[in-house]
Design a protein around this motif. Structure first.
Motif, mmCIF file in Angstrom:
data_model
loop_
_atom_site.group_PDB
_atom_site.id
_atom_site.type_symbol
_atom_site.label_atom_id
_atom_site.label_comp_id
_atom_site.label_asym_id
_atom_site.label_seq_id
_atom_site.Cartn_x
_atom_site.Cartn_y
_atom_site.Cartn_z
ATOM 1 N N UNK A 458 -10.465 39.911 22.393
ATOM 2 C CA UNK A 458 -9.235 40.797 22.492
ATOM 3 C C UNK A 458 -8.854 40.154 21.037
ATOM 4 N N UNK A 460 -6.327 39.413 18.549
ATOM 5 C CA UNK A 460 -4.763 39.230 17.705
ATOM 6 C C UNK A 460 -4.815 40.018 17.074
ATOM 7 N N UNK A 461 -3.393 40.651 16.353
ATOM 8 C CA UNK A 461 -2.900 40.643 15.121
ATOM 9 C C UNK A 461 -2.051 40.313 13.800
ATOM 10 N N UNK A 463 -0.249 38.981 11.184
ATOM 11 C CA UNK A 463 0.910 39.648 10.169
ATOM 12 C C UNK A 463 0.753 38.612 9.295
ATOM 13 N N UNK A 464 0.914 37.790 9.327
ATOM 14 C CA UNK A 464 0.833 36.374 8.552
ATOM 15 C C UNK A 464 -0.693 37.352 7.083
ATOM 16 N N UNK B 33 0.935 42.268 21.424
ATOM 17 C CA UNK B 33 0.435 41.118 21.123
ATOM 18 C C UNK B 33 -0.538 41.362 20.131
ATOM 19 N N UNK B 188 5.888 31.101 16.693
ATOM 20 C CA UNK B 188 5.024 31.658 15.636
ATOM 21 C C UNK B 188 5.048 30.840 14.330
ATOM 22 N N UNK B 189 4.281 31.064 12.930
ATOM 23 C CA UNK B 189 4.041 30.046 12.074
ATOM 24 C C UNK B 189 4.833 31.020 10.956
ATOM 25 N N UNK B 190 5.717 31.166 11.472
ATOM 26 C CA UNK B 190 6.995 31.351 9.998
ATOM 27 C C UNK B 190 8.080 29.785 10.632
ATOM 28 N N UNK B 228 6.566 35.174 19.136
ATOM 29 C CA UNK B 228 5.783 35.069 17.774
ATOM 30 C C UNK B 228 4.166 34.887 17.507
ATOM 31 N N UNK B 229 4.041 34.924 16.528
ATOM 32 C CA UNK B 229 2.803 35.495 16.132
ATOM 33 C C UNK B 229 1.417 34.819 16.820
ATOM 34 N N UNK B 232 1.207 34.982 20.239
ATOM 35 C CA UNK B 232 -0.011 36.367 20.307
ATOM 36 C C UNK B 232 -1.585 35.646 20.285
ATOM 37 N N UNK B 233 -1.459 35.100 19.418
ATOM 38 C CA UNK B 233 -3.204 34.596 19.611
ATOM 39 C C UNK B 233 -3.419 33.729 20.522
ATOM 40 N N UNK B 275 8.220 41.937 16.860
ATOM 41 C CA UNK B 275 7.883 41.375 15.322
ATOM 42 C C UNK B 275 9.704 41.185 15.027
#
Lengths: 466, 371
Positions: A458, A460-461, A463-464, B33, B188-190, B228-229, B232-233, B275
């Motif tokens: 797995x 995860x992408x 985009x950070x 994801x 999300x990290x933002x 968000x990201x 996904x993680x 996104x």
């Protein structure tokens, strides 16, 4: 291909087993041979030819010995061809790079290192196949006239890439006829699933911890972190190797074969000699039968025994990899074994068990430092940090490691003693449905293993970072 | 014996059903994801066999399309969490928020990045330079982060960076951001638009503009199901989805990306995609330009930035006739050379701390032109 990857478990295995069970007995060895070739060439699409060649030569060597049964010279010649061929394969593909580098280093020459990639499992299949020609020469076994049966012995997928080192003698009867029933398949599944859990759930997890610690700067490594790291590796290599052996043994049972046991709770040993009787038993047995005894073993006095032990242990060390630290590791054990045999033979029996166990484990753990860290300077640095050379006992990273891995480490250490299994056997005699509970446990273990295997890919992408 | 038969049947069901569904089940072609195109079934040829691309392709295909893949991963994460490994892919859960951990700082890289920025300033002595690194959620939650996580301090990292600046004004808005209840997205990290607004207000005093009051905007919650990201993680379902807020005025802007001209800084299309943060400016562009036609002050700003800038730019655009955004992560050497910093009144460097500390492309900044 390795057993703990989805393509093996969910493509190769079901298809191979279904074909294997479906065909009549006289074709089963052929199926083993062909699936073995596919299994091997999946990882080595080119080198598979080397393996076929080696199998063919050993088969023909066997036939030659049989044909010239009364001509000792011809028999010897056939044996020599087989042994030289197998050792040359090892020499060229496994050790040539190391030898050339060493030669260049010592004599200042610049012979080009061909950097041949190591064919997977070459140390296993050459040893297995040599056991056949040597035993045949010694007249311990009878010839195998069928190429397919012989090839099935060498190439069958359960044991080709990582052992146990199955000798021809171990399965010669089963090659002719074997019982494949629900009982055998069911037992095989149990052993396979246990091995899978050992490898995927325990070895991989504690291995992550060791990978982190190994990459750190040893001069600033707190003592507790160093110990946690090397204990993690101690557990990782046991669970990885014995887990893989269990998977092989289990798969063997599912195919109707009984492979020899390879590990017998080695970390419970009370002496280092005992440790080596319980660790990678098929390798120790191989060296004993084919190197130590032919050299004279311990029958020709102290000096020769010591010589023989050192030879065997240097070879055992170098068998584990083409790097000098493995030779040092082997000689380290050779020396300990000589000391245990000749100097401390009486001393070692006196202290209580827990003392000798700690002594053994300590020696083994130091051995793993030599095994895992390739440069002697770094080895000393690591051992130094285990004894506080960094001046620190622990730091917040140690805390992090404990939080993340303590549970797994404890479970692994307890399981490695073998007591939980013994206890379960006692309990299961007394309760009903214990078999069913086993199935439930295995199913849970298998589900968890699959989850861990799937997650390994797995990604995860982030985009950070874009 | 019955149990043994049952075990055999169960085992074979598992090793047959999984490949059956994996091979013949309905397949996605892209992963939401992981944001990637999933592997296709590899073609078997002599070459693909010989060079193992067939075998590798099979492994990829199998893992990408593994039946119930995400459920298995969630199960694994649940097990890991239960045994103490509660940091998943560098993300921990704190007070209902997913927080990315910050550690293992690469100081060499940081030094290199700041040196590149200092060089750019040297080439442009008459332009005002501002360096505004944004601390991430970890800094806001620093008191709730257990010690065993062994994270590094973002505040200390910011001070380290500030210490290296030459003739560049350091701007630290960490405390201003921390005053918000909803400073960072949970999944999300933002940073949120609220945080961006706080930073914008703080910038007003420094960049000499009078920031608009919140009452001068019409606020709109554009989505309430943003995952968000960090979701996904971790695939952590326990965390509440985020909402994204936008603050609009009647000012008309144009956004120029390459040859395309857009009449809005907001892109509704992304609100239906995964996104969703790309709602702001339509995501990251190598170089883009925002013009405010209703202003005649002629003030121009250059922002060297990562995605954190995207939600603060609509506020800043109220006060500049023209803002050029340069995202070194998406720029080539030749592209970045076309920008000339001496044409701008202000140059603002806006990155999040975690991104800046590991940004390999920031050194490109050195190649932005000067006098």
């Amino acid at each position: 291909m390795v057993f703990s990857e989805p393509v093996f478990m969910f493509m190769f295995l079901p298809v191979s087993l279904l074909i294997y069970y479906a065909v009549p007995f006289r074709f089963k060895n052929a199926v083993l041979f062909l699936t073995g070739l596919l299994f091997y060439s999946w990882g080595e699409p080119i080198y598979v030819l080397i393996m076929i060649l080696s199998t063919l030569i050993d088969y023909l060597a066997g036939r030659t010995m049989y044909k010239f049964d009364s001509n000792e010279k011809a028999r010897k010649a056939a044996l020599i061809v087989s042994v030289i061929m197998n050792l040359s394969l090892l020499g060229v593909f496994k050790y040539s790079g190391m030898m050339i580098d060493t030669f260049n280093g010592v004599f200042g020459t610049s012979i080009i290192n061909p950097n041949l990639p190591l064919p997977i499992g070459i140390s296993f299949f050459t040893f297995q196949s040599m056991s056949y020609t040597i035993d045949l020469y010694r007249r311990n076994i009878s010839v195998q006239k069928s190429f397919v049966k012989f090839a099935a012995f060498v190439t069958m997928f359960p044991q080709i890439v990582a052992g146990p080192i199955v000798r021809y003698d171990d399965i010669s009867k089963e090659l002719e006829s074997r019982k494949i029933d629900f009982e055998a398949i069911s037992n095989g599944i149990s052993v396979f699933v246990c091995g899978l859990c050992k490898k995927v759930l325990i070895a991989n997890s504690v291995g992550e911890l060791w990978t982190n610690v190994k990459a750190m700067d040893y001069s600033a490594l707190p003592a507790a972190t160093a110990w946690l790291g090397i204990i993690a590796f101690t557990l990782q290599i046991y669970f990885d190797f014995s887990g893989y052996s269990d998977m092989a043994i289990g798969l063997g049972k599912m195919l109707g074969f009984n492979f020899p046991q390879n590990f017998d709770y080695p970390y419970n040993s009370k002496t280092v000699s005992e440790f080596w009787r319980r660790w990678h038993m098929t390798l120790g047995g191989w060296f004993k039968s084919y190197v130590y005894f032919p050299l004279g073993g311990s029958r020709n006095g102290k000096a020769k025994t010591i010589r023989n032990l050192l030879i065997v242990w240097a070879l055992t060390g170098i068998w584990h990899g083409a790097s000098w630290n493995f030779a040092i590791w082997g000689i380290y054990y050779g020396i300990i074994l000589i000391l245990e045999k000749f100097v401390f033979a009486n001393v070692i029996k006196k202290p209580p068990d827990f003392v000798t166990r700690i002594y053994t484990l300590f020696m083994v753990v130091i051995g793993w430092v030599i095994f895992e860290i390739s440069s002697p300077a770094a080895e000393l640095g690591f051992v130094g940090s285990m004894f506080g050379s960094s001046g620190m006992l622990s730091d917040t990273n140690t805390l992090n490691i404990l939080h993340n891995y303590l549970f797994t480490l404890i479970i692994a250490a307890v399981v490695a003693t073998g007591h939980p299994l013994k206890l379960w056997k006692k309990i299961s005699e007394k309760i009903r449905f214990s078999d069913a509970l086993c199935v439930v446990g295995e199913a849970a273990g298998m589900a968890a293993s699959i989850a861990y295997l799937v997650d390994a890919t797995y990604n995860p992408f982030l985009y950070f970072n874009f | 014996m019955k149990t043994k038969v049952f075990r055999v049947i169960l085992f074979f069901l598992v090793i047959l059903i999984i490949p059956a569904f994996t091979l013949f089940g309905e397949k996605e072609t892209v992963s939401y994801n992981e944001n990637k195109t999933l592997a296709e079934f590899p073609k078997l040829t002599f070459d693909s066999w010989k060079n193992r691309s067939f075998m590798n392709g099979m492994a990829d295909f199998f893992s990408d399309h593994f039946v119930l893949r995400e459920s298995f991963i969630k199960a694994k994460n649940a097990i890991e969490n239960a045994i103490g490994k509660n940091e998943i892919n560098g993300v921990v859960e704190i007070n209902g928020y997913l927080v990315q951990t910050f550690r293992d700082i690469n100081y060499n890289l940081t030094d290199r990045n700041i040196a590149a920025l200092n060089k750019l300033k040297e080439k442009n002595p008459d332009t005002n330079f501002y360096f505004m690194p944004i601390a991430t959620a970890q800094e806001i939650f620093r008191n709730d982060i257990p010690r065993y996580l062994d994270v590094d301090s973002e505040a200390e990292y910011i001070s380290y960076c500030f210490g290296k600046l030459n003739n560049i004004e350091a701007v630290d808005v960490t405390d201003k951001i921390a005053e918000n209840n909803y400073a960072f997205y949970r999944t999300d990290h933002h940073w949120t638009t609220e945080s961006a607004y706080s930073a914008y207000r703080a910038l007003g005093g420094i960049l000499n503009f009078i920031p608009l009051e919140k009452t001068e905007f019409t606020s709109e919650t554009v989505t309430e199901d943003f995952k968000g990201t960090l979701y996904s993680k971790t695939l952590n379902e326990n965390i509440e989805s985020d909402s994204i807020t936008a603050y609009h005025t009647n000012t008309e802007f144009t956004l120029t990306v390459k040859d395309e001209i857009y009449n809005s800084l907001y892109f509704d299309d992304f609100l239906t995609k995964k996104d969703k943060y790309s709602y702001f400016l339509g995501g990251n562009h190598g170089i883009c330009k925002i013009e405010n036609k209703s202003l005649e002050n002629g003030k121009k700003m250059l922002i060297i930035k990562d995605s954190y800038a995207n939600c603060i730019v609509p506020f800043l655009a109220e006060h500049y006739s023209e803002i050029t955004l340069v995202d070194p992560r998406y720029c080539s050497h030749t592209q970045i050379k076309t920008v000339n910093a001496s044409e701008y009144d202000d140059v603002l460097v806006l990155f999040n701390v975690s991104g800046f500390s590991s940004e390999q492309n920031f050194v490109l900044t050195e190649f932005i032109g000067g006098k």
